[in-house]
Scaffold this motif. Structure first.
Motif, mmCIF file in Angstrom:
data_model
loop_
_atom_site.group_PDB
_atom_site.id
_atom_site.type_symbol
_atom_site.label_atom_id
_atom_site.label_comp_id
_atom_site.label_asym_id
_atom_site.label_seq_id
_atom_site.Cartn_x
_atom_site.Cartn_y
_atom_site.Cartn_z
ATOM 1 N N MET A 9 0.811 -1.217 0.000
ATOM 2 C CA MET A 9 0.000 0.000 0.000
ATOM 3 C C MET A 9 0.843 1.265 0.000
ATOM 4 O O MET A 9 0.310 2.369 -0.212
ATOM 5 N N THR A 10 2.142 1.163 0.244
ATOM 6 C CA THR A 10 2.988 2.355 0.168
ATOM 7 C C THR A 10 3.326 2.748 -1.269
ATOM 8 O O THR A 10 3.860 3.832 -1.489
ATOM 9 N N PHE A 11 3.040 1.850 -2.227
ATOM 10 C CA PHE A 11 3.286 2.166 -3.634
ATOM 11 C C PHE A 11 2.045 2.853 -4.216
ATOM 12 O O PHE A 11 0.932 2.313 -4.113
ATOM 13 N N PRO A 12 2.195 4.010 -4.821
ATOM 14 C CA PRO A 12 1.020 4.706 -5.373
ATOM 15 C C PRO A 12 0.276 3.891 -6.413
ATOM 16 O O PRO A 12 -0.962 3.977 -6.503
ATOM 17 N N ALA A 13 0.972 3.100 -7.197
ATOM 18 C CA ALA A 13 0.301 2.308 -8.231
ATOM 19 C C ALA A 13 -0.655 1.302 -7.614
ATOM 20 O O ALA A 13 -1.739 1.037 -8.146
ATOM 21 N N VAL A 14 -0.276 0.732 -6.488
ATOM 22 C CA VAL A 14 -1.140 -0.251 -5.829
ATOM 23 C C VAL A 14 -2.360 0.435 -5.243
ATOM 24 O O VAL A 14 -3.480 -0.076 -5.326
ATOM 25 N N ARG A 15 -2.176 1.623 -4.648
ATOM 26 C CA ARG A 15 -3.322 2.337 -4.082
ATOM 27 C C ARG A 15 -4.297 2.772 -5.164
ATOM 28 O O ARG A 15 -5.514 2.781 -4.960
ATOM 29 N N SER A 16 -3.794 3.109 -6.337
ATOM 30 C CA SER A 16 -4.678 3.577 -7.401
ATOM 31 C C SER A 16 -5.559 2.473 -7.957
ATOM 32 O O SER A 16 -6.664 2.746 -8.440
ATOM 33 N N VAL A 17 -5.082 1.254 -7.896
ATOM 34 C CA VAL A 17 -5.891 0.150 -8.427
ATOM 35 C C VAL A 17 -6.630 -0.582 -7.312
ATOM 36 O O VAL A 17 -7.191 -1.647 -7.530
ATOM 37 N N GLY A 18 -6.634 -0.009 -6.113
ATOM 38 C CA GLY A 18 -7.295 -0.684 -5.005
ATOM 39 C C GLY A 18 -8.781 -0.838 -5.212
ATOM 40 O O GLY A 18 -9.361 -1.883 -4.886
ATOM 41 N N ALA A 19 -9.417 0.181 -5.776
ATOM 42 C CA ALA A 19 -10.865 0.095 -5.973
ATOM 43 C C ALA A 19 -11.233 -1.010 -6.952
ATOM 44 O O ALA A 19 -12.165 -1.788 -6.728
ATOM 45 N N SER A 20 -10.490 -1.113 -8.044
ATOM 46 C CA SER A 20 -10.791 -2.166 -9.019
ATOM 47 C C SER A 20 -10.500 -3.554 -8.457
ATOM 48 O O SER A 20 -11.204 -4.524 -8.761
ATOM 49 N N LEU A 21 -9.478 -3.650 -7.616
ATOM 50 C CA LEU A 21 -9.192 -4.940 -6.996
ATOM 51 C C LEU A 21 -10.310 -5.339 -6.051
ATOM 52 O O LEU A 21 -10.710 -6.510 -5.994
ATOM 53 N N LEU A 22 -10.839 -4.376 -5.301
ATOM 54 C CA LEU A 22 -11.954 -4.691 -4.408
ATOM 55 C C LEU A 22 -13.190 -5.085 -5.191
ATOM 56 O O LEU A 22 -13.954 -5.965 -4.785
ATOM 57 N N ALA A 23 -13.401 -4.453 -6.335
ATOM 58 C CA ALA A 23 -14.578 -4.784 -7.132
ATOM 59 C C ALA A 23 -14.507 -6.200 -7.679
ATOM 60 O O ALA A 23 -15.533 -6.885 -7.809
ATOM 61 N N SER A 24 -13.299 -6.641 -7.995
ATOM 62 C CA SER A 24 -13.145 -7.997 -8.543
ATOM 63 C C SER A 24 -12.675 -8.996 -7.503
ATOM 64 O O SER A 24 -12.190 -10.067 -7.838
ATOM 65 N N ALA A 25 -12.834 -8.640 -6.220
ATOM 66 C CA ALA A 25 -12.343 -9.522 -5.157
ATOM 67 C C ALA A 25 -13.096 -10.837 -5.130
ATOM 68 O O ALA A 25 -12.530 -11.888 -4.823
#
Length: 341
Positions: free
Chosen positions: A145-161
């Motif tokens: 979560m300290t990487f900005p790229a990971v935080r930016s795709v967090g919403a899409s990852l949650l949607a496809s969890a």
């Protein structure tokens, strides 16, 4: 650029390193004192991860005073944050493991039942591994979560969890089955460290129980590695689940002319001389006959499976030697008719 501007980062790093070294010396000095003997087993294992965690936090706090360029500050702070997370997770895992081991040691001093101690030892080992795995997963998630790229795709990852969880569950079905089986094995009290078991026709002692496998040490120094799910889904023999005492059996094929009462008296005399017999029970009986021999079964009790094996071999050897010397006609023979013509 002035000399102080160039030397300031090195001075800040040296000051932080000096503070860590001084703290390390203080910890070692306190640990060597006789008054801290009871806490030494906690202080020394946590020394390295604690120093790494403190060093990372000190460097993070002192970084603004170093006066580094903006192009260097960002990656440096990110690296220090990752180091602090990793060292903190290591320290937390070590503290949790020490707390669990301390509780086991306290339980072992209060209780004298070996079976209960092995049960708690197995359960604490499983708890220690589960806690370490959970801390590692949380530390990895925090580091990602300290990487900005990971935080930016967090919403899409949650949607496809849901879809990802389904795919991961199918792909890791065996691993998850072993994981839950390991928890069930430890807290269901089916098998514990030090138990003597018979698995797939091999007798041995449970040497190690992990989240995914059980290691059996056999009598001939082999190691059988079995998946944990095997012990949950298939039957196996546990010779020391409640009590390690066991009954051993020795079979003798003898001639019909064998003096059974005299053999029984010799058997009882041998047991009184044996160091492996626990005195609970013994019997010598004729359990079967064939056209040429009788089958004599000697039953004897021992404190453990290892003692029972030694006792069986010793009694069998001594009884055969006694018959060979005193009653040679009792040994089995093969009747042969002379050839005709």
């Amino acid at each position: 650029m002035s000399v102080w501007t160039a030397l300031r980062p090195a001075a800040v790093a040296a000051a932080a390193l000096l503070a860590i070294l001084l703290l390390d010396r203080v910890v070692l000095a306190v640990a060597r004192r006789p008054a801290a003997a009871r806490h030494r087993h906690v202080m020394l294992p946590c020394r390295v991860p604690g120093l790494l965690t403190l060093g990372a936090l000190l460097l993070l706090a002192a970084e603004p005073a170093a006066g580094l360029p903006e192009a260097v500050r960002g990656p440096l702070r990110h690296g220090l944050v990752l180091l602090a997370l990793a060292a903190g997770a290591w320290l937390l895992a070590r503290v949790v493991a020490l707390l669990i081991d301390t509780s086991l040691a306290r339980y072992a001093t209060e209780r004298r039942d070996p079976a209960r101690i092995r049960r708690v030892r197995t359960q604490t080992g499983m708890l220690r591994r589960l806690a370490s795995a959970g801390i590692a997963v949380l530390a990895l998630a925090a580091a990602l979560m300290t990487f900005p790229a990971v935080r930016s795709v967090g919403a899409s990852l949650l949607a496809s969890a849901g879809i990802l969880g389904l795919v991961a569950g199918v792909a890791a079905q065996n691993t998850l089955a072993n994981l839950f089986a390991g928890v069930q094995l430890a807290f269901g009290d089916m098998v514990r460290l030090g138990d003597e078991v018979v698995v797939a026709g091999d007798w041995g002692t449970v040497e190690e129980i992990t989240l995914t496998c059980v290691v059996i040490a056999t009598w001939d120094e082999r190691r059988i590695v079995m998946p944990v799910s095997y012990f949950v889904g298939r039957p196996f023999e546990n010779w020391s689940r409640r009590d390690p005492a066991i009954t051993g059996t020795a079979l003798l094929h003898l001639d019909h002319r064998t003096p059974v009462p005299e053999l029984r008296a010799e058997f009882e005399r041998l047991l009184k001389e044996s160091e492996w017999w626990d005195g609970r029970g013994a019997a010598l009986q004729v359990v079967d006959t064939t056209p040429t021999t009788i089958v004599v079964r000697a039953l004897m009790t021992a404190r453990s499976a290892a003692d029972a094996f030694e006792l069986r071999c010793w009694v069998r050897e001594r009884l055969i030697g006694h018959l060979r010397e005193q009653y040679p006609e009792a040994l089995p023979r093969v009747a042969v008719d002379p050839a005709r013509g």
